[in-house]
Motif scaffolding. Structure first.
Motif, short mmCIF file in Angstrom:
data_model
loop_
_atom_site.label_atom_id
_atom_site.label_comp_id
_atom_site.label_asym_id
_atom_site.label_seq_id
_atom_site.Cartn_x
_atom_site.Cartn_y
_atom_site.Cartn_z
N ASP A 73 0.84 -1.21 0.00
CA ASP A 73 0.00 0.00 0.00
C ASP A 73 0.88 1.25 0.00
N GLN A 74 1.35 1.65 -1.17
CA GLN A 74 2.27 2.77 -1.25
C GLN A 74 1.60 4.12 -0.95
N LEU A 75 0.28 4.16 -1.00
CA LEU A 75 -0.45 5.38 -0.67
C LEU A 75 -0.92 5.40 0.78
N PHE A 76 -0.45 4.46 1.58
CA PHE A 76 -0.90 4.33 2.96
C PHE A 76 -0.86 5.65 3.76
N ASP A 78 -1.35 8.59 2.79
CA ASP A 78 -2.16 9.65 2.21
C ASP A 78 -3.66 9.39 2.19
N HIS A 79 -4.08 8.12 2.17
CA HIS A 79 -5.52 7.86 2.03
C HIS A 79 -6.20 7.80 3.39
N ASP A 83 -8.24 3.12 -0.98
CA ASP A 83 -7.63 3.60 -2.22
C ASP A 83 -8.68 3.46 -3.31
N TRP A 84 -9.47 4.52 -3.50
CA TRP A 84 -10.65 4.44 -4.36
C TRP A 84 -10.30 4.17 -5.82
N LYS A 85 -9.19 4.70 -6.30
CA LYS A 85 -8.80 4.44 -7.69
C LYS A 85 -8.47 2.98 -7.91
N SER A 86 -7.73 2.39 -6.97
CA SER A 86 -7.40 0.97 -7.09
C SER A 86 -8.64 0.09 -6.96
N ALA A 104 -7.94 -4.98 -3.94
CA ALA A 104 -7.37 -3.63 -3.88
C ALA A 104 -7.37 -3.14 -2.45
N THR A 106 -6.23 -1.88 1.12
CA THR A 106 -5.15 -1.12 1.72
C THR A 106 -4.66 -1.84 2.97
#
Length: 229
Positions: A73-76, A78-79, A83-86, A104, A106
């Motif tokens: 989870d590289q966006l951990f 920030d979200h 992760d809505w896009k994933s 998908a 997180t």
């Protein structure tokens, strides 16, 4: 009619007791490690065993924290737990290829599932996962979520948590894991029952190297640094 009213009355009381109970449990786990999870019970029942050693964040290598972020989870940082896009991409992929489901989740979602719920795919479990993810994001915060994840995630066949994995595979405490060792453990997280750190397959070795590259890329990020140091 009186019977229905009585059932409704007791149903509301039961719901209130369960709601308050789970809320107290969530708050308690902000400081106390989960005693056992459904996944761990399942591992025992299925004969895989259950081996775990909990450790505080201070006793877990920054490499381990960075490795699971790079891997899972590289966006951990920030979200808000999702992760809505994933999620949208996964839904589109699953519609096109229903026989090959893509997830998908997180780290927050995986932690909520591992701590409070059972494995499997159903709308009920997914709905509860959404609720618990929202709650731990609000009550625990990112650092505690990451710490709990590293303690409850299955890291091998009957092996749970980063400390047990580190001792089992490298004969050292988790606080001493090198970047590659941490990446190797993170590489088996998608399927810890079938993938092995030792003996390491070419697939796991290749995945570990890629995770290491992503760790080097993410390490300078200020938000990442705030989570791993």
């Amino acid at each position: 009619m009186k019977i229905l009213k009585g059932i409704w009355k007791w149903g509301k009381r039961l719901f209130l007791v369960l709601f308050v109970g789970q809320l107290i449990y969530i708050v308690l786990l902000k400081w106390v490690n989960p005693p056992i999870t459904f996944t761990q019970i399942g591992s025992i029942v299925n004969g895989r065993g259950f081996h775990q050693q909990n450790r505080s964040a201070a006793d877990i290598s920054a490499n381990a924290r960075l490795a699971v972020i790079a891997s899972e989870d590289q966006l951990f940082p920030d979200h808000n737990g999702f992760d809505w896009k994933s999620i949208q991409k996964a839904m589109e992929y699953n519609q096109k290829k229903p026989g090959r489901l893509r997830g998908a989740s997180t780290i927050s979602q995986q932690t909520a599932k591992n701590v409070f719920l059972w494995q499997g795919r159903s709308w009920l479990r997914k709905g509860l996962e959404t609720y618990f993810t929202f709650m731990i994001e609000k009550i625990w915060g990112k650092k505690r979520i990451l710490e709990v994840y590293l303690n409850v995630a299955e890291t091998g066949n009957g092996i749970f948590g980063i400390e047990q994995a580190s001792q089992s595979y490298f004969n050292k405490p988790a606080k001493d894991l090198t970047q590659y060792e941490a990446a190797a453990i993170a590489a088996v997280l998608p399927n810890p029952v079938k993938l092995n750190v030792k003996p390491m397959s070419p697939y796991v070795s290749s995945r570990a190297r890629k995770i290491g590259q992503q760790m080097n890329f993410l390490k300078p990020d200020r938000d990442i640094q705030n989570l791993i140091r």
